[in-house]
Design an enzyme around this catalytic site. Sequence first.
Site, PDB file in Angstrom:
ATOM      1  N   ASN A   3     -17.787   4.439 -14.992  1.00 33.03           N
ATOM      2  CA  ASN A   3     -19.348   4.502 -14.750  1.00 33.03           C
ATOM      3  C   ASN A   3     -19.750   5.709 -15.285  1.00 33.03           C
ATOM      4  O   ASN A   3     -20.848   5.416 -16.353  1.00 33.03           O
ATOM      5  CB  ASN A   3     -19.409   4.485 -13.243  1.00 33.03           C
ATOM      6  N   ASP A   4     -19.264   6.836 -15.099  1.00 29.13           N
ATOM      7  CA  ASP A   4     -20.056   8.193 -15.554  1.00 29.13           C
ATOM      8  C   ASP A   4     -19.976   8.203 -17.053  1.00 29.13           C
ATOM      9  O   ASP A   4     -20.744   8.850 -17.789  1.00 29.13           O
ATOM     10  CB  ASP A   4     -19.384   9.337 -14.988  1.00 29.13           C
ATOM     11  N   VAL A   5     -18.975   7.693 -17.884  1.00 37.58           N
ATOM     12  CA  VAL A   5     -18.648   7.711 -19.072  1.00 37.58           C
ATOM     13  C   VAL A   5     -19.491   6.888 -20.076  1.00 37.58           C
ATOM     14  O   VAL A   5     -19.544   6.892 -21.212  1.00 37.58           O
ATOM     15  CB  VAL A   5     -17.129   7.388 -19.557  1.00 37.58           C
ATOM     16  N   VAL A   6     -20.188   6.015 -19.109  1.00 42.80           N
ATOM     17  CA  VAL A   6     -21.226   5.284 -19.975  1.00 42.80           C
ATOM     18  C   VAL A   6     -22.649   5.287 -19.657  1.00 42.80           C
ATOM     19  O   VAL A   6     -23.613   4.517 -19.874  1.00 42.80           O
ATOM     20  CB  VAL A   6     -20.798   3.396 -19.872  1.00 42.80           C
ATOM     21  N   ALA A  14     -19.672  11.469 -10.385  1.00 42.46           N
ATOM     22  CA  ALA A  14     -20.684  12.532 -10.691  1.00 42.46           C
ATOM     23  C   ALA A  14     -21.588  12.389  -9.457  1.00 42.46           C
ATOM     24  O   ALA A  14     -22.654  13.078  -9.474  1.00 42.46           O
ATOM     25  CB  ALA A  14     -21.216  12.645 -11.930  1.00 42.46           C
TER      26      ALA A  14
END
Lengths: 96, 457
Positions: B383-386, B424
Site C-alpha cells: 500500500n504505502d510503497v505505491v 503509515a
Amino acid sequence: MDGIALLTITVLSVFVGFEVVSKVSSTLHTPLMSGANAIHGIILVGAIIVAGQAADGWTLALALLAVVLATANLVGGFVVTDRMLEMFRGRKAARR
Amino acid sequence: MTILSPTSTAVLYLVAAICFILALKGLSSPKTARRGNLIGAAGALIGVVTVFLSMKLDNIPWILAAIAVGSAIAAPVARRVQMTQMPQLVALFNGVGGGAAALVALLELSHTDDPWVRLAVVFTLLVGAISFSGSLVTFAKLQELMTTRPIVFPGLPVIMAAALLAAVGASVAVIMTGNGWLAVLLLVFGLLTGVLLVLPVGGADVPIVISLLNAFTGLAVAASGLVLGNVLLVVAGTLVGASGTILTRAMASAMGRSVTGILFGAFKGGSTAGSTVASDRPVRSSSAEDVAVLLGYAQKVVIVPGYGLAVAQGQHTIAELQSELESRGIQVVFAIHPVAGRMPGHMNVLLAEANVPYESLKEMSEVNPEFKTADVALVVGANDVVNPAAKTSPGSPIYGMPILEVEQAPQVVFLKRSMRPGFAGIENELLFEPQTTLLFGDAKESLGKVLAAVKAL
C-alpha cells in the site's frame, strides 16, 4: 597491548567498516544485516575467556550462560545467512 | 594449555579479522555473498580455536558442553525457520549476542582497577543490555506476540529520560567504585531503557531498529574487546558497529525516513501514529474471475508484491501464477520496492525461495518506466510503497519516500485484506481511481482463486 595501539586499531576498523558496505544494493540489505549479526557472535571468544578464568560457581554459571548465548548468535547467524544466500543461488539455477 | 606463542596467537587473530572484513565485503555483492559468509564462518572458527590454544583456561569440559548446547539450540532453529520469519530470528540472535557481551563485561569488572577499563565495562554493560532487551521486544513485535503498532503512553518520554539518567548515574558510580552490585543495577536500567526505546517503534520501522541494535551489539562487543585486551573482538565488533550504522542509514533512507524520526517520531504523535480506521469511500471491487480475465488477456503484467504477501506467505502461489501467465505468452515482471516485505531486501529472499527467476525481479528505478507500457499492474498486499501521496502531498507522513509508479498503469488491481490503511495510516488515493479494481481477502487465498480462474480461461 597498550591502549593507544588498541585505539588505533579501533579507529581504523571504523573506516574499514564504513568502506566495505558503503555501496551495498538494497537486494542484499537483509543478508548483510544477518551476516554482520553473525560476526558479532565472536563475543564467544570473550565468553570462553571469562568462563576459563571463573573461580567460583556463580561466575562459572554466568560465564557458561554467556557461552551458550554467544554460540547461538554465532552458529545460528551464519547458518541463517547461508540459507538466505543459498536461495539467491537457487534463483539463478532455476533460470528458464 | 598454551600451545601457541603470543606472536602466532596475534597472527591467527589477524587472519580471523581479515576473514571478517572479506565476509562483509563479499556480502555486499550478490555474486560473492555466499562465499563471503562462509569466509566469515571460517574466521569465527579460527578465532575460537585460537583462544583455546593460546591461553591457560580452566573448566574446558564445561565450556565445550556449553558450546554444544548453544549450537544444538541455534542450528536446528536456523535451519528450519520459515523465510518469512527470518527477521525475528535475526532479532533474536542479535539479542543473545548483546546479552552475552553484557555478561562478559559484568564478569570482567572484578578483574580490573583501571578506570578506563571500567569505562569500557560500563559501556558494554549498558549497550549490551539495551541491545538484548530491545531485540527481544522487536522479536515479540515481529512474531506478533504483541502489537506491531507503536506503543506510546502518557509519561513515556519522562520515564525514558529517568531510566537513562539512572543508567548514567549508575555508570558513573560503577566507574568510580567498581562495585559489582551497582553494575547489576546498571544492567537492570540498561534492560529497561532497551524496552522503552523500542516500544514506540511500529510496523515497517521495526526492521530498521533491528539493524540499529545490531550495530549496538557490535559496539558492545568491541568495547568488551577493549576490556579483555582482545584485538579480534575489537576489530570484529567495530566492523559490525560501523557497517551496521551505514546499513541502518541506507535502510532508513530507502523509506524516506530518518533514524531519529523512527526512534522518537511516535513521541510527537506525528509520523507513525496514523489512523487504523477503514475508509467508507466508494471503491470498485470485483471477483477473482474478473481479475483472471484482466490478467489472462494482457500482454504484459507488472506484479507489485508487498508486506501483505509476506504475511500471508503467498510467494509460492504468486510464482505459480507467474508461470501460468507466462505459459500463455504473457510477459510478467515483479516490481520490487527497496523496503517491500518485512525488512529491506526481504522480498527478494521470499521470491527467491519460491524460485521466481532472477531476471523477473526488477528494482524500482528499472521498473518505474515500465508501468506505462504494461497492461495491468497487480498490487499484492502493498500500500504505502505505491501511494502517490509520497510525491503529491507534502503534509503526508510518507512524503518524500520513493515509490513505485503504479498509477501510470492503464489498469490497476489491488489485492487487499480490507480498506484499512497501510502502516503509515493514510489513505491511498490510487484505490479510488477509475482504473483501479480491488479484490478483498487474504493475499494467498485471493491469489489461489485468481490462479484457478486463469487456468480455467
